[in-house]
Design a protein around this motif. Structure first.
Motif, PDB file in Angstrom:
ATOM      1  N   SER A  30       0.858  -1.190   0.000  1.00  0.00           N
ATOM      2  CA  SER A  30       0.000   0.000   0.000  1.00  0.00           C
ATOM      3  C   SER A  30       0.891   1.236   0.000  1.00  0.00           C
ATOM      4  O   SER A  30       1.585   1.497   0.990  1.00  0.00           O
ATOM      5  N   GLN A  31       0.834   2.041  -1.124  1.00  0.00           N
ATOM      6  CA  GLN A  31       1.700   3.210  -1.289  1.00  0.00           C
ATOM      7  C   GLN A  31       1.021   4.435  -0.701  1.00  0.00           C
ATOM      8  O   GLN A  31      -0.124   4.745  -1.015  1.00  0.00           O
ATOM      9  N   SER A  66      -2.738   4.789  -0.569  1.00  0.00           N
ATOM     10  CA  SER A  66      -3.274   5.514   0.577  1.00  0.00           C
ATOM     11  C   SER A  66      -2.910   6.982   0.411  1.00  0.00           C
ATOM     12  O   SER A  66      -1.731   7.324   0.234  1.00  0.00           O
ATOM     13  N   VAL A  67      -3.898   7.843   0.425  1.00  0.00           N
ATOM     14  CA  VAL A  67      -3.703   9.273   0.152  1.00  0.00           C
ATOM     15  C   VAL A  67      -3.978  10.067   1.414  1.00  0.00           C
ATOM     16  O   VAL A  67      -5.050   9.923   2.036  1.00  0.00           O
ATOM     17  N   ILE A 323       1.073   9.461  -9.470  1.00  0.00           N
ATOM     18  CA  ILE A 323       2.109   9.634  -8.439  1.00  0.00           C
ATOM     19  C   ILE A 323       2.522   8.268  -7.895  1.00  0.00           C
ATOM     20  O   ILE A 323       3.724   7.994  -7.668  1.00  0.00           O
ATOM     21  N   LYS A 324       1.543   7.388  -7.674  1.00  0.00           N
ATOM     22  CA  LYS A 324       1.853   6.039  -7.166  1.00  0.00           C
ATOM     23  C   LYS A 324       2.782   5.302  -8.125  1.00  0.00           C
ATOM     24  O   LYS A 324       3.768   4.682  -7.697  1.00  0.00           O
ATOM     25  N   MET A 328       6.445   3.893  -7.276  1.00  0.00           N
ATOM     26  CA  MET A 328       6.727   2.460  -7.330  1.00  0.00           C
ATOM     27  C   MET A 328       7.765   2.134  -8.403  1.00  0.00           C
ATOM     28  O   MET A 328       8.516   1.164  -8.271  1.00  0.00           O
ATOM     29  N   SER A 329       7.811   2.944  -9.464  1.00  0.00           N
ATOM     30  CA  SER A 329       8.773   2.661 -10.525  1.00  0.00           C
ATOM     31  C   SER A 329      10.130   3.300 -10.283  1.00  0.00           C
ATOM     32  O   SER A 329      11.064   3.088 -11.058  1.00  0.00           O
TER      33      SER A 329
END
Length: 943
Positions: A30-31, A66-67, A323-324, A328-329
């Motif tokens: 969960s980012q 998650s924001v 943004i996620k 993640m990348s």
């Protein structure tokens, strides 16, 4: 089992060794991202949409996102307060080491939007904005370098794209004027120039008056006075209803068009009795309706308008997912430098190597209303060209009795920049266009404007043909009516106008048509097109002089008493000649033996004397003159008298006929001014009247200036002497003429002026001064009127329009086109040379013409009268010789026997002639026989 527990303990030991917190392990699934959400006060759809996104992500853990939201409510009016609020929040996030990954900006425009753009651009913070504006409208982001263009992104909201439908409608229907009214659900500040750029359409963009119905009525009336008949209403359903109910019923006629455009999906209702409008409303793509229904029912995404709520939801979700993906990348910088507001010095913006644009455009998340049309190529910038694509349904909406009775879809417009309309029913679309109908006021004046009940508009004439030709080029229709006072327009002493000019000033007329002169004072308050007619001056019209014609006009050369004297001299001379011949001892009748051998023997008895005196007056001559000297003196005297009389008569006859044709009392304006016998005046309120009145006033002003100079006490004697003259140095010609016109009385109408001219006589003449075209046409259609003198004060004729009207340029181009095609010359030929109303007049006698039969025909009557008298005489002669008693010849002896009292002197019977009978007397007595017995043998009597 022991091996399994050993593996778990080993794993926990490794975690302690590398000191990895447990929350990091959770982060792998969960980012977490931090977002600054900056929104305006009244943008409820954006606020609701962001809340729904957060709920949606929580209920869908598969997103692994998650924001953390930090909301900032933007102040629309005070940039300082807003900037302080943003900087304080930002400073706190730096202290807490929870710096924002993204600034999600939903401010619309104005101070709030500019403040946020300045903040993000200065500090280099990745931002996705939903502000209004096309390319170049975001001033703070106008000149971004290449690196900033990758993380400072703008996607235009639907309310910024929907007004582009106006542009598509205008282009499709070739609308030349438009009024665009909008409420607070639309932002049009940046649309004033760009919306209808490069389209030749006059337009006004203004907010709907909110004060009340009366204010909205006045607003629409002002727009109508600007010559606008196409109206676009952009707003919610309530605003559209208020505007429609504030419109006069007359503004829903065929020459007006109404277009209602909204973000809502409901129907328009109004208390109008009879109105037909074009109604555009959005509709979600079919493939996205299920997702939109799920969001509305499950996640309570119900804020109106649905289009805006869905847009903000899709934009926020897409932004967060981008943004996620970057985090993640590993595309997100690990050591991101964040600069505090207080540390910013104007040029120390941190360098960013963030390509947010790439990841934002690559997000594959489905949308809920329409699809995003994002710029992915480098041919044009991302900002100002990226938006959400959706469709708007085009409906024909009929409102009857306060409710929508019929709604029919006739096409679709796909939201976009310069996107064309897709029309399914062309006929219905044409019916929704406003017929361009201009209001024309005119003054009836032949041949420019004439009433004709059989004509399509009720009028005919040169100007009607002209405006029809212009209408075919410019594409419009018109309604024409006469101005009430029948005036083209003059300004009174109070500076107020009348006639057509007043109608144009008061915006009650679009066009002033007729033989309207271009005048300097008129050009101050109205506009004129290029002249459509040559320079036209003022000229004089008078009654055509008619010399009285008479078959016996040759007898009027001499007065009656002269003719009587000539007749008396004729009889007296004839009688005197008879007396002289009878009593003279040398006359023929008294000396027959003396003149017996003359070839011509003429006894001047009374009959011969009358004949001699008569023939002596002719080229044939009188024949043999008397033998006596006294008679010859009388004859010579008569010959001399006759020669003088004939020569005088011949000379006077030619002069008399010539003078009768040269009798023209007035030949110019100067002649008219110098005489007092003929009255003259122009039409009251006409351009000619204005000319004479002003010329008189100018003369008076010049005289006053000269008088003031002459009576100036400050002048030296030398200077004053230079101004001293016996006569006025300024002509008072027009002053006297204007005074004479006022005394004569100015006719109110052209018909009255013509009547006065026709009723004028030699003793009380009247001359009319007016426009040369009007007078020439009157001369063309009337044989008893004539043009006198040359034109003066020449001015062109032009079409009048409202000051600043777009019609001026359009009409100028049309008139010049007609001029190049020689169409104007054809119209002149039609109405001045080939007009069916042209009168067939007899050619007036000219100096070079011969004597007409009307004036000399009496001589032929003399011939016929003489022939008639000769015929009567012949009949009388025949009767006399036919019915008198024939004479009878008898012998003398017989005669004595027939006389009963021969000795007593008895008479023979009537008709008896004495003679001798017998063969020997036959020849000698032949002369005594009646002439009736001497016919030749071959002669046959007629009777």
């Amino acid at each position: 089992m022991i091996d399994k527990w050993l593996k778990i303990l080993k794993y926990l030991w490794l975690l302690q060794v590398v000191a990895i917190p447990l929350d990091k392990v959770a982060a792998q699934t969960s980012q977490n991202i931090n977002v600054f959400f900056i929104n305006e006060v009244d943008n409820e759809p954006a606020t609701k949409a962001v809340d729904v996104v957060l709920t949606y992500l929580k209920k869908n853990p598969s997103y692994g996102l998650s924001v953390q939201i930090e909301s900032i409510e933007a102040n629309k009016t005070d940039a300082k307060i807003l900037l302080e609020a943003i900087c304080n929040k930002y400073a706190e996030s730096i202290e807490k080491k929870q710096t924002p990954h993204l600034i999600f900006d939903t401010t619309k425009s104005g101070v709030a939007s500019e403040t946020v753009k300045s903040f993000t651009q200065a500090l280099g913070l990745p931002t996705i904005s939903a502000s209004y504006g096309q390319e170049g409208d975001l001033r703070q982001w106008r000149d971004l370098d290449e690196s900033k263009q990758k993380y400072l992104l703008q996607v235009m909201p639907p309310a910024d794209i929907i007004p582009e439908a106006v542009r598509s409608i205008v282009k499709r229907l070739n609308i030349t004027n438009a009024a665009i009214l909008y409420d607070d659900t639309f932002v049009m500040d940046h649309k004033y120039k760009s919306l209808l750029q490069n389209i030749q359409t006059r337009h006004v963009i203004t907010a709907i008056a909110k004060d009340g119905k009366r204010e909205r009525e006045e607003q629409i009336e002002k727009l109508r006075n600007l010559d606008i008949n196409n109206f676009f209403v952009l707003g919610n359903l309530q605003s559209i209803r208020m505007v429609l109910e504030s419109v006069k019923p007359a503004y829903f006629e065929r020459n007006f068009a109404w277009h209602a455009i909204t973000q809502s999906e409901g129907e328009v209702s109004s208390q109008r009795d009879n109105a037909t409008i074009m109604f555009l409303k959005p509709m979600a793509y079919t493939q996205y309706r299920d997702r939109l229904g799920l969001l509305r029912t499950t996640f309570n995404l119900n804020e109106e308008p649905q289009l805006a709520s869905a847009f903000y939801f899709d934009l926020a979700l897409r932004s967060f997912l981008a943004i996620k993906e970057m985090l993640m990348s590993g595309a997100w910088p690990k050591d991101m430098e964040y600069l505090n507001c207080d540390d910013f010095q104007g040029g120390n913006t941190p360098e960013r190597n963030i390509d947010l644009r790439q990841y934002f455009t690559q997000v594959s998340e489905p949308t809920s209303y329409g699809s995003f049309d994002l710029v992915t190529q480098g041919t044009k910038p991302f900002n100002g060209f990226s938006y959400m694509k959706f469709e708007m349904d085009i409906n024909v909406l009929q409102i009857r009795g306060g409710s929508s009775v019929n709604s029919k879809s006739i096409g679709v417009w796909t939201a976009g920049l310069d996107s064309p309309l897709v029309v399914k029913d062309e006929e219905q679309m044409k019916n929704l266009t406003a017929d361009t109908v201009y209001r024309i006021y005119t003054v009836v004046q032949a041949p420019f404007i004439m009433r004709d009940e059989t004509a399509p508009k009720g009028y005919k004439g040169y100007c009607i043909d002209l405006i029809d030709e212009i209408a075919a080029i410019v594409h419009f229709d018109y309604e024409i009516q006469e101005v009430e006072d029948g005036k083209f327009g003059n300004m009174d002493e109070k500076g107020e106008w009348n006639g057509i000019v007043k109608k144009l000033i008061d915006k009650k007329a679009d066009i002033g048509l007729g033989s309207m002169s271009v005048m300097a004072e008129r050009e101050i308050v109205i506009d004129f097109t290029v002249p459509y007619y040559d320079l036209v001056g003022i000229t004089i019209m008078m009654q055509r002089p008619t010399s009285p014609s008479s078959l016996f006009k040759f007898l009027t050369v001499l007065e009656t008493n002269v003719w009587l004297c000539i007749l008396a001299a004729y009889f007296f001379t004839s009688f005197l000649m008879w007396i002289f011949d009878r009593w003279s001892p040398y006359s023929y009748q008294n000396n027959r033996e003396k003149y017996k051998d003359d070839e011509e023997k003429r006894e001047f008895n009374l009959k011969e004397c009358l004949w001699f005196c008569m023939t002596s007056l002719t080229p044939q001559g009188g024949g043999e003159a008397p033998k006596n000297l006294s008679g010859r003196l009388v004859a010579a005297t008569w010959w001399l008298f006759g020669f003088i009389i004939i020569a005088s008569y011949t000379a006077n006859l030619a002069a008399f006929l010539t003078v009768s044709r040269l009798d023209t009392p007035v030949e110019s304006l100067d002649d008219l001014a110098k005489q007092y016998k003929i009255l003259y005046a122009p039409l009251n309120g006409s351009a000619a009247m204005t000319y004479f009145e002003r010329m008189a006033n100018i003369e008076q002003m010049f005289y006053e200036i000269w008088k003031d100079l002459s009576l100036n006490d400050s002048l030296t004697p030398l200077e004053r002497s230079k101004l001293a003259v016996w006569d006025y140095p300024v002509s008072d010609k027009y002053t006297k003429m204007w005074q004479a016109m006022q005394e004569a009385g100015l006719p109110a109408t052209l018909e009255e002026a013509v009547k006065r001219v026709r009723n004028s006589s030699t003793a009380t003449g009247f001359a009319f001064l007016g426009d040369a075209t009007d007078i020439r046409y009157l001369q063309l259609t009337n044989c008893d009127l004539q043009v006198v003198g040359e034109e003066f004060s020449r001015k062109p004729y032009a079409i009048a329009v409202q000051q600043g009207s777009h019609l001026k340029d359009q009409f100028n181009n049309a008139i010049l086109t007609l001029l190049n095609k020689r169409q104007l010359e054809k119209l002149k030929e039609k109405w001045w040379k080939n007009d069916e109303a042209q009168a067939k007049c007899e050619k007036p006698e000219d100096q070079s013409d011969g004597i007409s039969i009307q004036n000399i025909g009496g001589v032929f009557i003399v011939i016929f009268v003489g022939i008639g008298m000769a015929c009567i005489t012949l009949v009388f002669e025949y009767w006399w010789y036919k019915y008198r008693k024939n004479p009878r010849i008898i012998d003398v002896a017989e005669a004595n026997a027939e006389r009963p009292n021969a000795k007593d002197g008895g008479k023979l019977a009537d008709g008896v002639i004495l003679g001798h009978t017998g063969e020997k007397f036959e020849k000698s007595n032949a002369a005594l026989r009646p002439r009736f017995t001497q016919y030749p043998a071959t002669f046959k009597p007629r009777f």
